[in-house]
Design a protein around this motif. Structure first.
Motif, PDB file in Angstrom:
ATOM      1  N   PHE A  62      40.066 -35.598 -61.441  1.00 25.28           N
ATOM      2  CA  PHE A  62      38.790 -35.868 -61.257  1.00 25.28           C
ATOM      3  C   PHE A  62      38.134 -35.085 -60.288  1.00 25.28           C
ATOM      4  CE2 PHE A  62      34.949 -38.023 -59.521  1.00 25.28           C
ATOM      5  CZ  PHE A  62      34.225 -38.629 -60.693  1.00 25.28           C
ATOM      6  N   ILE A  63      37.197 -34.168 -60.442  1.00 28.22           N
ATOM      7  CA  ILE A  63      36.413 -33.342 -59.375  1.00 28.22           C
ATOM      8  C   ILE A  63      35.175 -33.451 -59.417  1.00 28.22           C
ATOM      9  CG2 ILE A  63      36.045 -30.820 -58.541  1.00 28.22           C
ATOM     10  CD1 ILE A  63      38.805 -30.048 -60.329  1.00 28.22           C
ATOM     11  N   GLU A  64      34.548 -33.920 -58.060  1.00 25.94           N
ATOM     12  CA  GLU A  64      33.121 -33.799 -57.941  1.00 25.94           C
ATOM     13  C   GLU A  64      32.846 -32.950 -56.958  1.00 25.94           C
ATOM     14  OE1 GLU A  64      32.057 -37.436 -54.900  1.00 25.94           O
ATOM     15  OE2 GLU A  64      32.512 -37.970 -56.848  1.00 25.94           O
ATOM     16  N   VAL A  65      31.525 -32.419 -56.853  1.00 21.23           N
ATOM     17  CA  VAL A  65      31.056 -31.591 -55.854  1.00 21.23           C
ATOM     18  C   VAL A  65      29.555 -31.505 -55.802  1.00 21.23           C
ATOM     19  CG1 VAL A  65      31.360 -29.436 -57.316  1.00 21.23           C
ATOM     20  CG2 VAL A  65      31.525 -29.310 -54.912  1.00 21.23           C
ATOM     21  N   GLY A  66      29.066 -31.320 -54.731  1.00 23.52           N
ATOM     22  CA  GLY A  66      27.483 -30.880 -54.878  1.00 23.52           C
ATOM     23  C   GLY A  66      27.151 -29.614 -55.204  1.00 23.52           C
ATOM     24  N   ALA A  67      26.014 -29.458 -56.100  1.00 23.37           N
ATOM     25  CA  ALA A  67      25.310 -28.164 -56.337  1.00 23.37           C
ATOM     26  C   ALA A  67      24.911 -27.494 -55.162  1.00 23.37           C
ATOM     27  CB  ALA A  67      24.353 -28.437 -57.456  1.00 23.37           C
ATOM     28  N   ALA A  68      24.530 -28.257 -54.266  1.00 28.19           N
ATOM     29  CA  ALA A  68      24.269 -27.400 -53.010  1.00 28.19           C
ATOM     30  C   ALA A  68      25.044 -27.396 -51.809  1.00 28.19           C
ATOM     31  CB  ALA A  68      22.691 -28.087 -52.723  1.00 28.19           C
ATOM     32  N   GLU A  69      26.405 -27.071 -51.896  1.00 29.05           N
ATOM     33  CA  GLU A  69      27.145 -26.976 -50.815  1.00 29.05           C
ATOM     34  C   GLU A  69      28.141 -25.692 -51.222  1.00 29.05           C
ATOM     35  OE1 GLU A  69      30.879 -29.361 -50.828  1.00 29.05           O
ATOM     36  OE2 GLU A  69      29.921 -30.702 -52.165  1.00 29.05           O
TER      37      GLU A  69
END
Length: 307
Positions: A240-247
């Motif tokens: 499971f990978i999550e990340v911000g679009a603005a980072e």
């Protein structure tokens, strides 16, 4: 540049300014972060949970176990804290851990690994691996099912989680049911489009990232320290990978997910619009954070249910 979500932007504006991360400010920032972390007693409160510390024999590693009082055949969660490879300690993620233990009945272990630059690679990854193997070997004593063991962490902790998933595969170590990679720090090249775009925006910029990687690697390189450079991703546990679009980590994390898919690894990717690094902690009551936690919860429930 991608704009921050309005709720997240407002929360970011309320943060007190701190010194830029570097060799001169490292000790001061470490002290401040340690003082801000909750103790186990504070994080657990009146919940019917217990905790205990363990020293891993033959190492300098200390772990803290948090679990239900009567844990038996529970799922397991191995937590690795973030901090850019140079900051923080095993208590940093206690609020998130306690919530997972309460919701899923996890037996959770959080590890203190030695920090760079005093202890460059391979010290941090080997410490994390030692804690993982200790946890798996003591599954019966701790009260969890080793077939439902998930490793996870955020930022540097996400990168180290990806690294020990690779290490466990290659050493024939503990079998992992999943890897929870929250905005993982996985590529030391520090040159992606998002790294340039958000170099000076949010809470973790390009200069801090370069300092963290330089401190860790000290002229070395290894796919276990820098998972984005691993040539073979086949045979890894579901991710499971999550990340911000603005980072800054956006592009390297999306690319890692793409490569996991190509290697046949079941992978779920979430890129949250308008989100910067660490947004879920800075704006815990925002709509984006609520959606993020719901997605994590769904993946965890499905993963431990089918392991």
């Amino acid at each position: 540049m991608t704009a921050f979500d309005p709720e997240l932007a407002a929360a970011l504006e309320g943060l007190p300014p701190g010194p830029p991360l570097g060799a001169e400010s490292l000790a001061e920032i470490r002290r401040a972060m340690a003082e801000g972390n909750l103790t186990c007693a504070e994080a657990i409160g009146d919940r019917d949970l217990v905790w205990e510390d363990h020293e891993i024999p033959g190492t300098a590693v200390v772990v803290t176990v948090v679990k239900p009082r009567e844990a038996e055949d529970a799922p397991g969660f191995y937590n690795i804290h973030g901090g850019g490879m140079v900051l923080d300690d095993r208590f940093a993620d206690l609020p998130r851990m306690v919530a997972l233990v309460e919701e899923f009945g996890f037996v959770a272990v959080t590890v203190d690994y030695r920090l760079a630059p005093e202890h460059p690679h391979p010290a941090p990854i080997e410490d994390c691996y030692a804690g993982l193997t200790w946890m798996a070997e003591h599954a019966a004593e701790l009260g969890f099912d080793p077939g439902r063991l998930i490793v996870g962490g955020g930022s540097a902790g996400g990168g180290l989680s990806a690294g020990i998933a690779l290490l466990a595969r290659d050493r024939g170590g503990p079998a992992l049911a999943g890897q929870l990679l929250l905005c993982p720090m996985i590529d030391s090249r520090n040159d992606s489009a998002s790294t340039v775009e958000f170099a000076e925006h949010g809470v973790w910029g390009r200069e801090a990232n370069e300092f963290g990687w330089r401190s860790l690697l000290n002229g070395q390189t290894s796919p276990y320290a820098v998972p984005a450079t691993a040539e073979d991703l086949a045979g890894l546990p579901p991710a499971f990978i999550e990340v911000g679009a603005a980072e800054i980590f956006r592009d390297e994390d999306v690319d890692y997910a793409r490569r996991l898919w190509q290697a046949g690894v079941p992978t779920e990717l979430h890129v949250w619009a308008g989100a910067y690094h660490g947004f879920d902690r800075i704006a815990p009551d925002s709509e984006v954070t609520r959606a993020t936690l719901a997605a994590r919860t769904s993946w965890l429930r499905r993963t431990i249910g089918r392991a």
